[in-house]
Design a protein around this motif. Sequence first.
Motif, short mmCIF file in Angstrom:
data_model
loop_
_atom_site.label_atom_id
_atom_site.label_comp_id
_atom_site.label_asym_id
_atom_site.label_seq_id
_atom_site.Cartn_x
_atom_site.Cartn_y
_atom_site.Cartn_z
N UNK A 1 0.82 -1.20 0.00
CA UNK A 1 0.00 0.00 0.00
C UNK A 1 0.85 1.26 0.00
N UNK A 2 0.49 2.22 -0.83
CA UNK A 2 1.30 3.43 -0.96
C UNK A 2 1.16 4.31 0.28
N UNK A 3 2.29 4.82 0.73
CA UNK A 3 2.34 5.75 1.84
C UNK A 3 2.70 7.14 1.32
N UNK A 4 2.52 8.13 2.16
CA UNK A 4 2.83 9.50 1.76
C UNK A 4 4.27 9.61 1.29
N UNK A 5 5.19 8.89 1.94
CA UNK A 5 6.61 8.96 1.57
C UNK A 5 6.88 8.39 0.18
N UNK A 6 5.96 7.58 -0.34
CA UNK A 6 6.15 6.99 -1.66
C UNK A 6 5.89 7.98 -2.79
N UNK A 7 5.19 9.07 -2.47
CA UNK A 7 4.94 10.10 -3.48
C UNK A 7 6.24 10.81 -3.80
N UNK A 8 6.47 11.10 -5.05
CA UNK A 8 7.71 11.74 -5.56
C UNK A 8 8.92 10.83 -5.41
N UNK A 9 8.71 9.54 -5.26
CA UNK A 9 9.82 8.60 -5.13
C UNK A 9 10.26 8.12 -6.50
N UNK A 10 11.54 8.28 -6.87
CA UNK A 10 12.00 7.82 -8.19
C UNK A 10 12.13 6.30 -8.25
#
Length: 592
Positions: A347-356
């Motif tokens: 499941x995607x977490x906030x920290x996964x946003x903008x992750x290369x």
Amino acid sequence: MYFGGTNFARTAGGPLQITSYDYDAPVNEYGMLRQPKWGHLKDLHAAIKLCEPALIAVDGSPQYVKLGSMQEAHIYSSGEVYRNGSMAGNAQICSAFLANIDEHKYVSVWIFGRSYNLPPWSVSILPDCENVAFNTARVGAQTSVFTFESGSPSHSSRHKPSILLPEVGGSYLSSTWWTSKETIGTWGGESFATQGILEHLNVTKDTSDYLWYTTSINISDDDVTLWSSKGVSPALTIDQIRDVARLFVNGKLAGSQVGHWVSLKQPVQLIRGLNELTLLSEIVGLQNYGAFLEKDGAGFRGQVKLTGLSNGDIDLTHSVWTYQVGLKGEASMIYAPEKQGFAEWTGMQIDDIQSPFTWYKTMFNSPEGTDPVAIDLGSMGKGQVWVNGHLIGRYWSLVAPESGCPSSCNYPGAYSETKCQSNCGMPTQSWYHIPREWLHESDNLLVLFEETGGDPSKISLEVHYTKTICSRISENYYPPLSAWSHLTSGHVSVDTVAPELHLQCDDGHVISQIKFASYGTPSGDCQNFSKGKCHSSSTLDLVSEVCVGNNKCAISVSNDVFGDPCRGVLKDLVVEAECSSSSQTKEPRDDI
């Protein structure tokens, strides 16, 4: 380009071309008519078709007549034409093309016993060597304004959100996202090691955009001491790269370079002992025209060096490199619906946003209706996107240069690639075409591989259709081409036929509202019309009665229809209409 296309999967040429292959074509990449360009060309083709009897009657070259310093006529006929006399009563087949090459001036020319007014940089077509059926500089086709509207009312109800993403306005594709990290460098499969830098395409055989190069370098105490005492850092240099190169040091992204055989020089942070250097070579389309295109290649050329060491530069060009073709996610087909049971998603977490170098996936429902579908990837960086296992293609959120677009555009004159440029400072492409044939009614799988970092929570689905249509026709415009008929004599009588204003919505849409209509001296442009001092008060009601509820309509532009609101004044009919989707199309009434 007559039909703008979409380069799905990895079929885009280039280099640095992603998916859209539209180029302002008369039929855009969604299969929709781009007006007025399509309508203007349609009329041009119809006018030339009217000239067919005369065109095929000429065995050699047409008759050439000089009409002025920059004006000329080309006459096609079944016999010699007396250009100073009237064509009335002449039984021979004849068509003429009158050209004004002057880029700035209107010019009146005399031929066939009458005067013709030629706009700058234009050609008038006379199918009967008497009446003008078409002029290339006078546009009578409607103007269409394309609209993108939300096509994703809700995400798939089968899947509960993994996290609650913040709403920042707008209607987004989904609030439920999963992620999977891509392995950097060698991940197994058919990797191999060899000495030297190999050419990208010779290794990948064009099975993937991506090729990993990995080697190791040992850093001594003397190197670390040198950097700390001098306050400098070592750097990796590559003579030439094409199209994208990314440098990783010990698994972390250190820098990137984009271009067509450009150099790379990237400072790097190394540690004492063994360091792993990984280069990722990416292609974004292949050269598809020009001489010796087969020699263009991809990847790296020249020397690969590590500079700034205590014992001098190290040439890595002939070192042993380990090669890995493609991404691990590609090899495991993480994008395919039938492979989801074997994929490692969390499941995607906030920290996964903008992750290369991250894979993202979600489920969504198909938009209702039959309008073309596009996905807005403006919130993402660079990567590839799949829908239900179909590769839509590469995406790349780039912004066009701020300069180069004129404040006003003058089309007359020779064409150049920089003429009348538009959209400076705007994204080069945000919407990407999804064929409806690839979509199910619900539970569609969307998978993206993101290289540079993006926010998938802001991705949206849009439906593409023509919402606003406008047209302006003067009472002295040419009669409709449908009024012409091929007669044995080659002559037709069109002098008494009034011009017509035509409006048409997309298939499956009807004219739902007439937002503006004026017969008289209106001013302004589409979506910004205003009435003039001369105006027929019955215009709106008459146009609404004929057009509303129909997919298309035609209206004669004459005083017989609207009355004469101002005698002795040249009048225009201007209409702005709105199109809406309709499941029921009423029977069209007779045009007026």
